[in-house]
Design a protein around this motif. Sequence first.
Motif, PDB file in Angstrom:
ATOM      1  N   LEU A 219      16.085   3.185 -10.735  1.00 47.89           N
ATOM      2  CA  LEU A 219      15.334   2.517  -9.665  1.00 47.89           C
ATOM      3  C   LEU A 219      15.432   0.996  -9.840  1.00 47.89           C
ATOM      4  N   ALA A 220      15.398   0.551 -11.091  1.00 51.19           N
ATOM      5  CA  ALA A 220      15.479  -0.898 -11.357  1.00 51.19           C
ATOM      6  C   ALA A 220      16.794  -1.470 -10.819  1.00 51.19           C
ATOM      7  N   ASP A 221      17.889  -0.760 -11.043  1.00 46.79           N
ATOM      8  CA  ASP A 221      19.193  -1.247 -10.547  1.00 46.79           C
ATOM      9  C   ASP A 221      19.231  -1.249  -9.021  1.00 46.79           C
ATOM     10  N   GLN A 222      18.665  -0.205  -8.425  1.00 45.52           N
ATOM     11  CA  GLN A 222      18.663  -0.125  -6.956  1.00 45.52           C
ATOM     12  C   GLN A 222      17.835  -1.269  -6.358  1.00 45.52           C
ATOM     13  N   LEU A 223      16.659  -1.483  -6.959  1.00 42.81           N
ATOM     14  CA  LEU A 223      15.817  -2.579  -6.457  1.00 42.81           C
ATOM     15  C   LEU A 223      16.492  -3.925  -6.695  1.00 42.81           C
TER      16      LEU A 223
ATOM     17  N   GLY B 241      -3.634   5.992  -1.002  1.00 41.74           N
ATOM     18  CA  GLY B 241      -4.684   5.139  -1.573  1.00 41.74           C
ATOM     19  C   GLY B 241      -4.104   3.980  -2.379  1.00 41.74           C
ATOM     20  N   LYS B 242      -3.059   4.260  -3.136  1.00 41.86           N
ATOM     21  CA  LYS B 242      -2.429   3.205  -3.962  1.00 41.86           C
ATOM     22  C   LYS B 242      -1.810   2.122  -3.077  1.00 41.86           C
ATOM     23  N   THR B 243      -1.170   2.544  -1.982  1.00 44.73           N
ATOM     24  CA  THR B 243      -0.555   1.535  -1.105  1.00 44.73           C
ATOM     25  C   THR B 243      -1.634   0.662  -0.478  1.00 44.73           C
ATOM     26  N   ALA B 244      -2.728   1.296  -0.047  1.00 47.55           N
ATOM     27  CA  ALA B 244      -3.814   0.521   0.573  1.00 47.55           C
ATOM     28  C   ALA B 244      -4.340  -0.511  -0.424  1.00 47.55           C
TER      29      ALA B 244
ATOM     30  N   LEU C 245       9.907   1.701   0.264  1.00 50.24           N
ATOM     31  CA  LEU C 245      10.351   2.906  -0.446  1.00 50.24           C
ATOM     32  C   LEU C 245      10.017   4.113   0.415  1.00 50.24           C
ATOM     33  N   SER C 246      10.868   5.138   0.362  1.00 49.27           N
ATOM     34  CA  SER C 246      10.575   6.349   1.118  1.00 49.27           C
ATOM     35  C   SER C 246      10.775   7.584   0.258  1.00 49.27           C
ATOM     36  N   ASN C 247       9.842   8.535   0.426  1.00 45.49           N
ATOM     37  CA  ASN C 247       9.905   9.812  -0.285  1.00 45.49           C
ATOM     38  C   ASN C 247       9.772   9.622  -1.793  1.00 45.49           C
ATOM     39  N   VAL C 248       8.829   8.806  -2.191  1.00 46.21           N
ATOM     40  CA  VAL C 248       8.668   8.495  -3.617  1.00 46.21           C
ATOM     41  C   VAL C 248       7.339   9.030  -4.148  1.00 46.21           C
ATOM     42  N   SER C 249       7.271   9.101  -5.465  1.00 47.85           N
ATOM     43  CA  SER C 249       6.031   9.492  -6.143  1.00 47.85           C
ATOM     44  C   SER C 249       5.168   8.243  -6.371  1.00 47.85           C
ATOM     45  N   THR C 250       3.924   8.489  -6.724  1.00 46.38           N
ATOM     46  CA  THR C 250       3.029   7.384  -7.074  1.00 46.38           C
ATOM     47  C   THR C 250       3.621   6.585  -8.234  1.00 46.38           C
ATOM     48  N   GLU C 251       4.200   7.298  -9.200  1.00 45.63           N
ATOM     49  CA  GLU C 251       4.760   6.625 -10.382  1.00 45.63           C
ATOM     50  C   GLU C 251       5.930   5.720  -9.977  1.00 45.63           C
ATOM     51  N   GLN C 252       6.765   6.193  -9.084  1.00 46.29           N
ATOM     52  CA  GLN C 252       7.901   5.365  -8.648  1.00 46.29           C
ATOM     53  C   GLN C 252       7.417   4.126  -7.895  1.00 46.29           C
ATOM     54  N   PHE C 253       6.377   4.299  -7.072  1.00 46.58           N
ATOM     55  CA  PHE C 253       5.813   3.145  -6.355  1.00 46.58           C
ATOM     56  C   PHE C 253       5.295   2.114  -7.362  1.00 46.58           C
ATOM     57  N   GLU C 254       4.580   2.601  -8.372  1.00 46.38           N
ATOM     58  CA  GLU C 254       4.009   1.675  -9.360  1.00 46.38           C
ATOM     59  C   GLU C 254       5.108   0.988 -10.165  1.00 46.38           C
ATOM     60  N   GLU C 255       6.144   1.741 -10.502  1.00 49.47           N
ATOM     61  CA  GLU C 255       7.265   1.125 -11.238  1.00 49.47           C
ATOM     62  C   GLU C 255       7.937   0.057 -10.359  1.00 49.47           C
ATOM     63  N   ALA C 256       8.172   0.382  -9.108  1.00 51.78           N
ATOM     64  CA  ALA C 256       8.856  -0.560  -8.210  1.00 51.78           C
ATOM     65  C   ALA C 256       8.055  -1.844  -8.058  1.00 51.78           C
ATOM     66  N   GLN C 257       6.734  -1.699  -8.008  1.00 54.39           N
ATOM     67  CA  GLN C 257       5.893  -2.895  -7.851  1.00 54.39           C
ATOM     68  C   GLN C 257       6.013  -3.857  -9.022  1.00 54.39           C
TER      69      GLN C 257
END
Length: 301
Positions: A143-147, A200-203, A164-176
């Motif tokens: 994910l780091a390389d893609q971002l 909830g995490k996105t909000a 991001l689309s079709n991701v888990s909460t963990e992937q969202f948090e990592e991407a952030q």
Amino acid sequence: MTSASSALGGEYQLAVDLTVSRVGFGAMQLAGPGVFGPPRDRERSIQVLRRAVELGINHIDTCDYYGPWVVNELIAEALHPYGDDLVLVTKIGAYRDHQGGWLPLGHPDALRAQVHDNLRRLRLETLDLVYLRYLGDQPGITLADQLGALIELREQGLLRNIGLSNVSTEQFEEAQRHTRIAAVQNLYNVVNRTSAELLGKTAAAGAAFVPFFPLGSGFADSRAREDGVLRAVAERRGATQTQVSLAWLLRRSPNILLIPGTSSVAHLQENTAAGSLELTADDVAELDALVADGETLEAAH
Ligand SMILES: NC(=O)c1ccc[n+]([C@@H]2O[C@H](COP(=O)([O-])OP(=O)(O)OC[C@H]3O[C@@H](n4cnc5c(N)ncnc54)[C@H](OP(=O)(O)O)[C@@H]3O)[C@@H](O)[C@H]2O)c1
């Protein structure tokens, strides 16, 4: 806020300089059956796009792999030159095989090429928001390389915001931890709350949450109709079940943006009108109680 946008559920600020109507349009249904090949009625697809803009919608969700290429080409044909406030949002990270299968294409070099392809086909110089569509792990690709590839494209001015689309909460948090994520697009609707935690995490993070299948792709075989909750609320409000489902999403969280898909002008108008449908606290409580967060109605039966 203009009267058109207040009828469309109000506006949402995706970024400092990027505002969209909360009721948008998902263009996937404009391709042929199975989102593969040309539409059955090309003129009707063009009419749907033009009517969406006439209704004040300024957020259209698309990508090159709808058709493939068909939907982006239709958008350019129907709407170019674009109005200043039109936000065309695309997704990268996938391609279609000859049978119409959906396959991952997530190598950073492939992502760069897909951004250039989307720009060319949509006749744009910069993309306001690009989602990285996750289709499962691919060996050797992080994910780091893609971002990193997307951040580089942003620095080059080819895109302005990353989603991001079709991701888990963990992937969202990592991407952030790598960059600002402006929006997440995951499956979520009145009968499928599996992404509730991520919503909830996105909000909390100030990111938009854009449910795909906001109508459960038509609720073809869902049990919501049988349960009668949607029907009962719709009867009380003098609305359709589709409108109630969309109005519930708008009430669910202020960071939810709608992109219902349709190939019909009549359905487009019906869905857009959901932006001004008022639900009472009792209506919302009944709809809330249909399914617990993290679950789907089907799984609950
Ligand atoms: N990120 C992703 O992985 C992903 C995945 C899927 C979709 N998406 C995006 O999300 C958008 C929405 O998803 P979607 O179009 O698949 O599903 P949807 O919005 O949940 O539902 C679309 C289906 O509902 C029907 N429909 C729409 N309005 C209706 C109405 N008022 N009354 C009765 N039926 C109605 C449509 O048929 P008609 O054409 O006959 O109206 C179509 O079959 C897509 O357009 C796409 O942009 C993203």
